[in-house]
Design an enzyme around this catalytic site. Structure first.
Site, PDB file in Angstrom:
ATOM      1  N   GLY A  20       5.485   3.924   0.953  1.00 34.87           N
ATOM      2  CA  GLY A  20       4.345   4.162   1.839  1.00 34.87           C
ATOM      3  C   GLY A  20       3.411   5.228   1.302  1.00 34.87           C
ATOM      4  O   GLY A  20       3.737   5.952   0.354  1.00 34.87           O
ATOM      5  N   THR A  45       5.243  -2.739   4.687  1.00 35.21           N
ATOM      6  CA  THR A  45       3.861  -2.241   4.615  1.00 35.21           C
ATOM      7  C   THR A  45       3.645  -1.353   3.379  1.00 35.21           C
ATOM      8  O   THR A  45       2.502  -1.043   3.058  1.00 35.21           O
ATOM      9  CB  THR A  45       3.466  -1.430   5.880  1.00 35.21           C
ATOM     10  OG1 THR A  45       4.469  -0.448   6.117  1.00 35.21           O
ATOM     11  CG2 THR A  45       3.322  -2.328   7.093  1.00 35.21           C
ATOM     12  N   TYR A 156       5.176   1.353  19.072  1.00 35.58           N
ATOM     13  CA  TYR A 156       5.222   2.505  18.161  1.00 35.58           C
ATOM     14  C   TYR A 156       5.503   3.790  18.937  1.00 35.58           C
ATOM     15  O   TYR A 156       6.428   4.536  18.613  1.00 35.58           O
ATOM     16  CB  TYR A 156       3.892   2.597  17.417  1.00 35.58           C
ATOM     17  CG  TYR A 156       3.839   3.645  16.332  1.00 35.58           C
ATOM     18  CD1 TYR A 156       4.686   3.592  15.228  1.00 35.58           C
ATOM     19  CD2 TYR A 156       2.911   4.674  16.389  1.00 35.58           C
ATOM     20  CE1 TYR A 156       4.620   4.547  14.224  1.00 35.58           C
ATOM     21  CE2 TYR A 156       2.830   5.630  15.383  1.00 35.58           C
ATOM     22  CZ  TYR A 156       3.696   5.562  14.308  1.00 35.58           C
ATOM     23  OH  TYR A 156       3.621   6.505  13.310  1.00 35.58           O
TER      24      TYR A 156
END
Ligand code: UDP
Length: 323
Positions: A20, A45, A156
């Site tokens: 990330g 991601t 989240y």
């Protein structure tokens, strides 16, 4: 504060989410200090290019794993664990909500078990989102938040709140040496250009001369921290002696409309500003109180908005020439 000028030659640091944006910078910081860094990521991601960059260091080891399924057996002693493994852009919340909830619950549980078994210090990278759409301003660490349970950000916000509670419980139940930070908006090189967040959107739109998309009337505020300052804050908290949560970021607050105008000016762009609908539950204000962090660690952000935006734009420019 403990001494942050430690000798890292004999230290092993586990970084979950190493591919990330922020964790790749964090990993590189410790690799340069001579630590062994073990990175974990499943690339949901994160970027392979970030891992390629880190593998240039001989003291880096990487495992492609989904920490929801478990953590690979690591025989050598692990001294420090950074739990940075979670998608964090609002565009991810709509796309992969269950993956987000699982990594912040099951994934975090697995990492905490490793911390317990290795007697490692564990840092939970939580988020300003635990404050939801805050009713007090700037946000201080003992504010318990104003969070929507059923909404596009809930996957989240609530799972990060759970991860903080889990971290707290491993401390009280098993004596794990924990730290918790709440990361506010951060930007810099290695962000995904299509990340959907405001800085990559605005910079790339400005570089291409396309319309800058301000959501709502642009009066909502954010406070933007350049990534090297954020890494510095992560390091200071990991090596502080205080296990309670710390806000980390930059306290310079501006409206999103001001940010758009500033980016156009800094990049000398011809882009116009257009307005698009405001996403549901978009927080109206966000600004960290850094009083606690500054008192405990002497942290001061070093990189201003203009310099940070120029460096980030340089990165996106160089990326587009490689496409
Ligand atoms: N935003 C915007 N235009 C964009 C992307 C985001 O105006 O192209 C706004 C968004 O509505 C929010 C702020 O910028 O108010 C920051 O959004 P971001 O997605 O970066 O993260 P957030 O801070 O909301 O988690």
């Amino acid at each position: 504060m403990e001494n942050t000028n430690l000798n890292f030659e004999n230290k092993t640091i586990l970084v979950a989410g190493a591919a990330g944006f922020i964790p790749s910078h964090l990993s590189e910081f410790y690799l340069q200090l001579g630590a062994k860094v073990i990175g974990l990521d499943n690339f949901i991601t994160g970027s392979r290019s970030n891992i390629e960059l880190l593998t240039k260091y001989s003291n880096f080891e990487f495992h492609e794993v989904n920490i929801i399924e478990g953590i690979p057996q690591i025989k050598e002693p692990i001294h420090y664990i950074f739990n940075m493994a979670s998608p964090a852009s609002p565009v991810d919340f709509a796309r992969i909500p269950l993956e987000i909830m699982r990594v912040n619950s099951e994934g975090t549980l697995h990492l905490l078990e490793v911390a317990r078994d290795h007697h490692a210090r564990f840092l939970e990278a939580s988020t300003s989102e635990v404050y939801g759409d805050p009713k007090i301003h700037p946000q201080v660490e003992d504010y318990v938040g104003h969070v929507q349970i059923n909404g596009p950000r809930s996957c989240y916000d609530e799972s990060k709140r759970f991860a903080e509670a889990l971290t707290y419980s491993f401390r009280t139940r098993f004596g794990v040496d924990t730290r918790t930070v709440r990361i506010f908006n951060t930007y810099g090189p290695r962000m995904r250009p299509n990340d959907g967040r405001v800085v990559p959107n605005f910079i790339n739109q400005a570089l291409r001369g396309e319309a800058i998309t301000v959501y709502g009337d642009g009066r909502q505020t954010r406070s933007f921290c350049y990534v090297s300052d954020l890494v510095d804050a992560l390091h200071r908290v990991m090596f502080s002696s205080d296990h309670t949560p710390f806000n980390i970021g930059n306290p310079e607050e501006r409206t999103i409309l001001e940010a758009a105008q500033a980016i156009i000016e800094i990049l000398d762009s011809k882009s116009k500003i257009i307005f698009k609908p405001l996403p549901v539950d978009d927080p109206t204000h966000r600004c960290p109180s850094l009083k606690k962090l500054q008192q405990a660690t002497d942290y001061r952000p070093q990189v201003g908005f203009r310099d940070g935006m120029l460096k980030t734009a340089e990165y996106f420019r160089s990326m587009s020439t490689h496409l």
